[in-house]
Design an enzyme around this catalytic site. Structure first.
Site, PDB file in Angstrom:
ATOM      1  N   HIS A   1      -0.050  -1.307 -50.922  1.00 28.38           N
ATOM      2  CA  HIS A   1      -1.124  -2.227 -51.382  1.00 28.38           C
ATOM      3  C   HIS A   1      -2.297  -1.496 -51.779  1.00 28.38           C
ATOM      4  O   HIS A   1      -2.540  -0.185 -51.188  1.00 28.38           O
ATOM      5  CB  HIS A   1      -1.213  -3.411 -50.659  1.00 28.38           C
ATOM      6  CG  HIS A   1      -1.604  -3.269 -49.329  1.00 28.38           C
ATOM      7  ND1 HIS A   1      -2.693  -2.539 -48.719  1.00 28.38           N
ATOM      8  CD2 HIS A   1      -0.756  -3.364 -47.978  1.00 28.38           C
ATOM      9  CE1 HIS A   1      -2.716  -2.627 -47.468  1.00 28.38           C
ATOM     10  NE2 HIS A   1      -1.502  -2.954 -47.258  1.00 28.38           N
TER      11      HIS A   1
ATOM     12  N   VAL B   1      -9.625  -3.089 -47.066  1.00 21.21           N
ATOM     13  CA  VAL B   1      -9.639  -3.644 -48.234  1.00 21.21           C
ATOM     14  C   VAL B   1      -9.167  -5.128 -48.271  1.00 21.21           C
ATOM     15  O   VAL B   1      -8.278  -5.397 -47.404  1.00 21.21           O
ATOM     16  CB  VAL B   1      -8.792  -2.886 -49.210  1.00 21.21           C
ATOM     17  CG1 VAL B   1      -8.764  -3.305 -50.507  1.00 21.21           C
ATOM     18  CG2 VAL B   1      -9.071  -1.612 -49.165  1.00 21.21           C
TER      19      VAL B   1
ATOM     20  N   LYS C   1      -8.119  -1.403 -40.616  1.00 23.14           N
ATOM     21  CA  LYS C   1      -7.598  -2.733 -40.401  1.00 23.14           C
ATOM     22  C   LYS C   1      -6.613  -2.783 -39.086  1.00 23.14           C
ATOM     23  O   LYS C   1      -6.629  -3.586 -38.366  1.00 23.14           O
ATOM     24  CB  LYS C   1      -6.504  -3.226 -41.494  1.00 23.14           C
ATOM     25  CG  LYS C   1      -6.075  -4.585 -41.267  1.00 23.14           C
ATOM     26  CD  LYS C   1      -5.325  -5.210 -42.309  1.00 23.14           C
ATOM     27  CE  LYS C   1      -4.355  -6.015 -41.920  1.00 23.14           C
ATOM     28  NZ  LYS C   1      -3.283  -5.307 -41.451  1.00 23.14           N
ATOM     29  N   ASP C   2      -5.987  -1.424 -38.891  1.00 20.53           N
ATOM     30  CA  ASP C   2      -5.322  -1.194 -37.594  1.00 20.53           C
ATOM     31  C   ASP C   2      -6.172  -0.746 -36.701  1.00 20.53           C
ATOM     32  O   ASP C   2      -5.970   0.550 -36.566  1.00 20.53           O
ATOM     33  CB  ASP C   2      -4.065  -0.236 -37.800  1.00 20.53           C
ATOM     34  CG  ASP C   2      -2.976  -1.227 -38.698  1.00 20.53           C
ATOM     35  OD1 ASP C   2      -2.585  -2.492 -38.312  1.00 20.53           O
ATOM     36  OD2 ASP C   2      -2.780  -0.917 -39.721  1.00 20.53           O
TER      37      ASP C   2
ATOM     38  N   MET D   1       4.225   2.937 -44.046  1.00 19.47           N
ATOM     39  CA  MET D   1       5.284   2.368 -43.950  1.00 19.47           C
ATOM     40  C   MET D   1       5.914   1.784 -45.312  1.00 19.47           C
ATOM     41  O   MET D   1       6.714   0.923 -45.439  1.00 19.47           O
ATOM     42  CB  MET D   1       5.458   1.408 -42.959  1.00 19.47           C
ATOM     43  CG  MET D   1       5.295   1.850 -41.524  1.00 19.47           C
ATOM     44  SD  MET D   1       5.982   0.945 -40.136  1.00 19.47           S
ATOM     45  CE  MET D   1       5.358  -0.666 -40.376  1.00 19.47           C
TER      46      MET D   1
ATOM     47  N   SER E   1      -2.255  -6.508 -46.369  1.00 24.11           N
ATOM     48  CA  SER E   1      -1.281  -6.090 -45.423  1.00 24.11           C
ATOM     49  C   SER E   1      -0.077  -6.362 -46.183  1.00 24.11           C
ATOM     50  O   SER E   1       0.112  -7.068 -46.967  1.00 24.11           O
ATOM     51  CB  SER E   1      -1.553  -7.087 -44.286  1.00 24.11           C
ATOM     52  OG  SER E   1      -0.025  -6.990 -43.511  1.00 24.11           O
TER      53      SER E   1
ATOM     54  N   GLY F   1      -6.078   3.399 -42.155  1.00 24.81           N
ATOM     55  CA  GLY F   1      -6.967   2.296 -42.364  1.00 24.81           C
ATOM     56  C   GLY F   1      -7.792   1.464 -41.156  1.00 24.81           C
ATOM     57  O   GLY F   1      -7.008   1.534 -40.096  1.00 24.81           O
TER      58      GLY F   1
ATOM     59  N   HIS G   1      -3.810   0.903 -48.900  1.00 24.31           N
ATOM     60  CA  HIS G   1      -3.275   2.044 -48.824  1.00 24.31           C
ATOM     61  C   HIS G   1      -3.744   2.958 -50.142  1.00 24.31           C
ATOM     62  O   HIS G   1      -3.916   4.207 -49.828  1.00 24.31           O
ATOM     63  CB  HIS G   1      -1.581   1.917 -49.274  1.00 24.31           C
ATOM     64  CG  HIS G   1      -0.730   1.365 -48.080  1.00 24.31           C
ATOM     65  ND1 HIS G   1      -0.295   0.199 -48.232  1.00 24.31           N
ATOM     66  CD2 HIS G   1      -0.668   1.586 -46.637  1.00 24.31           C
ATOM     67  CE1 HIS G   1       0.485  -0.255 -47.198  1.00 24.31           C
ATOM     68  NE2 HIS G   1       0.407   0.445 -46.211  1.00 24.31           N
TER      69      HIS G   1
ATOM     70  N   GLN H   1       8.511   1.284 -33.408  1.00 25.29           N
ATOM     71  CA  GLN H   1       7.209   0.533 -33.626  1.00 25.29           C
ATOM     72  C   GLN H   1       7.285  -1.065 -33.624  1.00 25.29           C
ATOM     73  O   GLN H   1       6.577  -2.028 -33.558  1.00 25.29           O
ATOM     74  CB  GLN H   1       6.025   1.054 -34.295  1.00 25.29           C
ATOM     75  CG  GLN H   1       6.193   0.748 -35.827  1.00 25.29           C
ATOM     76  CD  GLN H   1       5.205   1.547 -36.581  1.00 25.29           C
ATOM     77  OE1 GLN H   1       5.283   2.673 -36.564  1.00 25.29           O
ATOM     78  NE2 GLN H   1       4.148   0.618 -37.140  1.00 25.29           N
TER      79      GLN H   1
HETATM   80  O1  PAF Z   1       0.087   1.953 -40.121  1.00 23.88           O
HETATM   81  C1  PAF Z   1       1.307   2.029 -40.526  1.00 23.88           C
HETATM   82  O2  PAF Z   1       1.643   1.845 -41.520  1.00 23.88           O
HETATM   83  C2  PAF Z   1       2.013   2.549 -39.052  1.00 23.88           C
HETATM   84  O3  PAF Z   1       1.845   2.138 -38.012  1.00 23.88           O
HETATM   85  C3  PAF Z   1       1.909   4.191 -39.579  1.00 23.88           C
HETATM   86  C4  PAF Z   1       0.939   4.738 -38.876  1.00 23.88           C
HETATM   87  C5  PAF Z   1       2.564   4.611 -40.620  1.00 23.88           C
HETATM   88  C6  PAF Z   1       3.035   4.731 -38.319  1.00 23.88           C
HETATM   89  O4  PAF Z   1       4.324   4.313 -38.890  1.00 23.88           O
END
Ligand code: PAF
Length: 300
Positions: free
Chosen positions: A43, A185, A158-159, A39, A194, A156, A46, A70
């Protein structure tokens, strides 16, 4: 032989047909396509995903799309950081081939009616605190996968719940994408990176360190002989709950495949925490492996 970043040309696409053409050409040239869905507000977390993609794939696509479906009605959609110029610079520096940065109407035309729901897994923990969140995530990720048609996609750890839901969606719907989950990270003080960390004031940032501290404590205690999960979780919850300015949402020790809470140590476990620090919601987790225990469950 990989082409060095400085001689690669980054292209930016907003249009679905145009990016599809570029990717089709890369595929015709025999290139392996990697995608890093984001999104934006990139950082170092990513960047580690992009580097992993760059190391394995000849054509790397980064998607940058703040996905409205979301976000709940009370969440931070409008103030979510969108530093697109800096993000594009980072992508160029890392030798990304294509950035896909669509408008919201491109992804969700006004008569959009189709959503993906990974049942059960989407309702617990994060899903319970963010109703509809994973429906939005699964829907946009499937759309991005059908637009980019990657060989490999990078997410990641993290999620944690997100990557599990995406894995299940791909398995259930026969989506032919290999998924890679890359380690969290952290900043030098332990805070998991984040895009939302920018919301934290200096004192909130300091308070937020209790999340990683509690996970570290839990991880260490789980390695002790005869570890008592109920007692460990109790102490961890007290640690987080007693930190100034921090409101605990959930803290659990769970099976990493089902996210069901466990009460006895097992070979693979995940410690998950979510809390509000001021108005900022943060999540963190750690995976624990006790190799001497029998295989109850397996992370794929
Ligand atoms: O993890 C994220 O940044 C978002 O949930 C994703 C996977 C890009 C979907 O919008």
């Amino acid at each position: 032989m990989p082409v060095p970043a400085e001689v690669r040309e980054l292209s930016i696409y907003e249009d679905v047909t145009e990016i599809r053409h570029a990717i089709a050409a890369a595929r015709r040239d025999g290139k392996r396509i990697g995608v890093v869905p984001t999104m934006g507000a990139l950082h170092a977390g990513h960047l580690s995903l992009i580097e992993a993609a760059r190391a394995e794939c000849e054509f790397v696509v980064v998607t940058i799309f703040v996905n409205p479906t979301q976000f709940g009605p009370q969440e931070d959609l409008s103030r979510y950081p969108r530093p697109i110029a800096a993000d594009v610079d980072e992508c160029r520096r890392l030798g990304v081939d294509a950035v896909f940065h669509p408008q919201a109407e491109t992804i969700y035309p006004s008569d959009f009616k189709t959503f993906v729901n990974v049942e059960d897994l989407s309702n617990k923990w994060e899903g319970a605190f963010r109703p509809g969140h994973f429906r939005g995530v699964a829907t946009v990720v499937l759309k991005l996968f059908t637009i980019v048609q990657p060989d490999v996609a990078y997410f990641g750890q993290k999620d944690f719940q997100q990557q599990l839901i995406i894995k299940r969606m791909c398995r259930d719907l026969n989506v032919p994408v290999e998924l890679r989950v890359c380690p969290i990270v952290r900043d030098t003080d332990g805070l998991a990176l984040s895009s939302r960390n920018v919301y934290l004031s200096p004192s909130e940032r300091n308070s937020s360190l209790v999340l990683s501290r509690s996970l570290l404590f839990g991880e260490k205690e789980l390695h002790a002989p005869e570890a008592n999960i109920t007692a460990i979780v109790k102490v961890m919850r007290e640690m987080v709950g007693s930190e100034k300015g921090v409101t605990l949402e959930y803290l659990i020790i769970a099976d990493p495949n089902t996210l069901e809470e466990i009460t006895e140590p097992q070979r693979q476990m995940v410690l998950l925490v979510a809390a509000r620090v001021g108005t900022t919601r943060l999540i963190d987790n750690v995976l624990v492996l006790l190799p001497h225990l029998a295989e109850h469950s397996r992370i794929e």
